[in-house]
Design a protein around this motif. Structure first.
Motif, PDB file in Angstrom:
ATOM      1  N   ARG A 139       0.831  -1.210   0.000  1.00 37.79           N
ATOM      2  CA  ARG A 139       0.000   0.000   0.000  1.00 37.79           C
ATOM      3  C   ARG A 139       0.864   1.257   0.000  1.00 37.79           C
ATOM      4  NH1 ARG A 139      -3.915  -0.927   4.834  1.00 37.79           N
ATOM      5  NH2 ARG A 139      -4.507   1.213   4.343  1.00 37.79           N
ATOM      6  N   ILE A 140       1.915   1.251   0.811  1.00 35.80           N
ATOM      7  CA  ILE A 140       2.827   2.401   0.849  1.00 35.80           C
ATOM      8  C   ILE A 140       3.518   2.575  -0.505  1.00 35.80           C
ATOM      9  CG2 ILE A 140       4.940   3.327   1.895  1.00 35.80           C
ATOM     10  CD1 ILE A 140       4.060   1.886   4.509  1.00 35.80           C
ATOM     11  N   ALA A 141       3.958   1.459  -1.091  1.00 36.19           N
ATOM     12  CA  ALA A 141       4.632   1.508  -2.398  1.00 36.19           C
ATOM     13  C   ALA A 141       3.708   2.073  -3.470  1.00 36.19           C
ATOM     14  CB  ALA A 141       5.107   0.110  -2.789  1.00 36.19           C
ATOM     15  N   LYS A 142       2.460   1.681  -3.419  1.00 36.20           N
ATOM     16  CA  LYS A 142       1.499   2.173  -4.412  1.00 36.20           C
ATOM     17  C   LYS A 142       1.336   3.685  -4.282  1.00 36.20           C
ATOM     18  CE  LYS A 142      -3.155   1.450  -6.159  1.00 36.20           C
ATOM     19  NZ  LYS A 142      -4.397   0.708  -6.020  1.00 36.20           N
TER      20      LYS A 142
ATOM     21  N   PRO B  43       8.225   0.311  -6.625  1.00 33.06           N
ATOM     22  CA  PRO B  43       7.992  -1.118  -6.418  1.00 33.06           C
ATOM     23  C   PRO B  43       8.307  -1.506  -4.971  1.00 33.06           C
ATOM     24  CG  PRO B  43       9.976  -0.779  -7.709  1.00 33.06           C
ATOM     25  CD  PRO B  43       9.358   0.565  -7.510  1.00 33.06           C
ATOM     26  N   VAL B  44       7.671  -2.550  -4.481  1.00 32.35           N
ATOM     27  CA  VAL B  44       7.893  -3.005  -3.106  1.00 32.35           C
ATOM     28  C   VAL B  44       9.370  -3.343  -2.884  1.00 32.35           C
ATOM     29  CG1 VAL B  44       7.293  -4.745  -1.385  1.00 32.35           C
ATOM     30  CG2 VAL B  44       5.524  -3.821  -2.875  1.00 32.35           C
ATOM     31  N   ALA B  45      10.030  -3.877  -3.895  1.00 31.50           N
ATOM     32  CA  ALA B  45      11.447  -4.240  -3.771  1.00 31.50           C
ATOM     33  C   ALA B  45      12.309  -3.039  -3.368  1.00 31.50           C
ATOM     34  CB  ALA B  45      11.956  -4.827  -5.083  1.00 31.50           C
ATOM     35  N   TYR B  46      11.848  -1.848  -3.688  1.00 38.22           N
ATOM     36  CA  TYR B  46      12.565  -0.618  -3.332  1.00 38.22           C
ATOM     37  C   TYR B  46      12.874  -0.576  -1.833  1.00 38.22           C
ATOM     38  CZ  TYR B  46      13.234   4.416  -2.602  1.00 38.22           C
ATOM     39  OH  TYR B  46      13.726   5.637  -2.243  1.00 38.22           O
ATOM     40  N   PHE B  47      11.933  -1.019  -1.023  1.00 42.33           N
ATOM     41  CA  PHE B  47      12.095  -0.953   0.427  1.00 42.33           C
ATOM     42  C   PHE B  47      13.095  -1.979   0.960  1.00 42.33           C
ATOM     43  CE2 PHE B  47       7.726   0.628  -0.299  1.00 42.33           C
ATOM     44  CZ  PHE B  47       7.918   1.933   0.144  1.00 42.33           C
ATOM     45  N   TYR B  48      13.392  -2.985   0.165  1.00 45.15           N
ATOM     46  CA  TYR B  48      14.316  -4.034   0.599  1.00 45.15           C
ATOM     47  C   TYR B  48      15.743  -3.824   0.096  1.00 45.15           C
ATOM     48  CZ  TYR B  48      10.113  -6.478   2.045  1.00 45.15           C
ATOM     49  OH  TYR B  48       8.936  -6.817   2.664  1.00 45.15           O
TER      50      TYR B  48
ATOM     51  N   LEU C 128      21.131   0.912  -5.158  1.00 47.18           N
ATOM     52  CA  LEU C 128      20.296  -0.204  -5.598  1.00 47.18           C
ATOM     53  C   LEU C 128      18.829   0.200  -5.624  1.00 47.18           C
ATOM     54  CD1 LEU C 128      19.891  -3.102  -6.485  1.00 47.18           C
ATOM     55  CD2 LEU C 128      19.978  -3.781  -4.066  1.00 47.18           C
ATOM     56  N   ALA C 129      18.388   0.966  -4.641  1.00 45.25           N
ATOM     57  CA  ALA C 129      16.999   1.436  -4.609  1.00 45.25           C
ATOM     58  C   ALA C 129      16.687   2.264  -5.855  1.00 45.25           C
ATOM     59  CB  ALA C 129      16.746   2.244  -3.345  1.00 45.25           C
ATOM     60  N   GLU C 130      17.627   3.117  -6.250  1.00 46.26           N
ATOM     61  CA  GLU C 130      17.417   3.925  -7.458  1.00 46.26           C
ATOM     62  C   GLU C 130      17.348   3.050  -8.702  1.00 46.26           C
ATOM     63  OE1 GLU C 130      16.567   7.149  -7.755  1.00 46.26           O
ATOM     64  OE2 GLU C 130      16.447   7.043  -5.586  1.00 46.26           O
ATOM     65  N   TRP C 131      18.229   2.029  -8.794  1.00 47.21           N
ATOM     66  CA  TRP C 131      18.182   1.115  -9.936  1.00 47.21           C
ATOM     67  C   TRP C 131      16.844   0.377  -9.989  1.00 47.21           C
ATOM     68  CZ3 TRP C 131      20.664   0.873 -14.277  1.00 47.21           C
ATOM     69  CH2 TRP C 131      21.950   1.386 -14.360  1.00 47.21           C
ATOM     70  N   ILE C 132      16.333  -0.008  -8.844  1.00 46.92           N
ATOM     71  CA  ILE C 132      15.038  -0.700  -8.799  1.00 46.92           C
ATOM     72  C   ILE C 132      13.945   0.214  -9.326  1.00 46.92           C
ATOM     73  CG2 ILE C 132      13.274  -1.595  -7.217  1.00 46.92           C
ATOM     74  CD1 ILE C 132      15.659  -2.712  -5.525  1.00 46.92           C
ATOM     75  N   LYS C 133      13.973   1.480  -8.932  1.00 52.30           N
ATOM     76  CA  LYS C 133      12.972   2.425  -9.444  1.00 52.30           C
ATOM     77  C   LYS C 133      13.092   2.597 -10.952  1.00 52.30           C
ATOM     78  CE  LYS C 133      13.019   6.349  -7.315  1.00 52.30           C
ATOM     79  NZ  LYS C 133      13.136   7.528  -6.447  1.00 52.30           N
ATOM     80  N   VAL C 134      14.317   2.730 -11.435  1.00 50.20           N
ATOM     81  CA  VAL C 134      14.539   2.909 -12.877  1.00 50.20           C
ATOM     82  C   VAL C 134      14.070   1.672 -13.639  1.00 50.20           C
ATOM     83  CG1 VAL C 134      16.328   3.111 -14.661  1.00 50.20           C
ATOM     84  CG2 VAL C 134      16.409   4.559 -12.619  1.00 50.20           C
TER      85      VAL C 134
END
Length: 64
Positions: A18-21, A26-31, A37-43
């Motif tokens: 819900r927070i990710a939405k 993406p939920v993986a961003y939080f992990y 790595l978080a920025e790569w996940i967003k990209v």
């Protein structure tokens, strides 16, 4: 939310979804274990599926 930020509580997966939405990540961003790595996940999440497949295939060629 304050308890999550201060590390007193950890949100379960459904709350993270819900927070990710809301944050449009993406939920993986939080992990991710690093900011990079978080920025790569967003990209990666923003790239079309066909482009993702190309990137993955290119990586497999490099590994061999």
């Amino acid at each position: 939310m304050n308890h999550y930020e201060k590390g007193r509580h950890t949100p379960d997966y459904s709350i993270l979804k819900r927070i990710a939405k809301i944050l449009r990540v993406p939920v993986a961003y939080f992990y991710a274990e690093s900011d990079e790595l978080a920025e790569w996940i967003k990209v990666f999440d923003c790239i079309r599926k066909s482009e993702r497949i190309k990137i993955i295939k290119q990586h497999d060629i490099i590994k061999q």
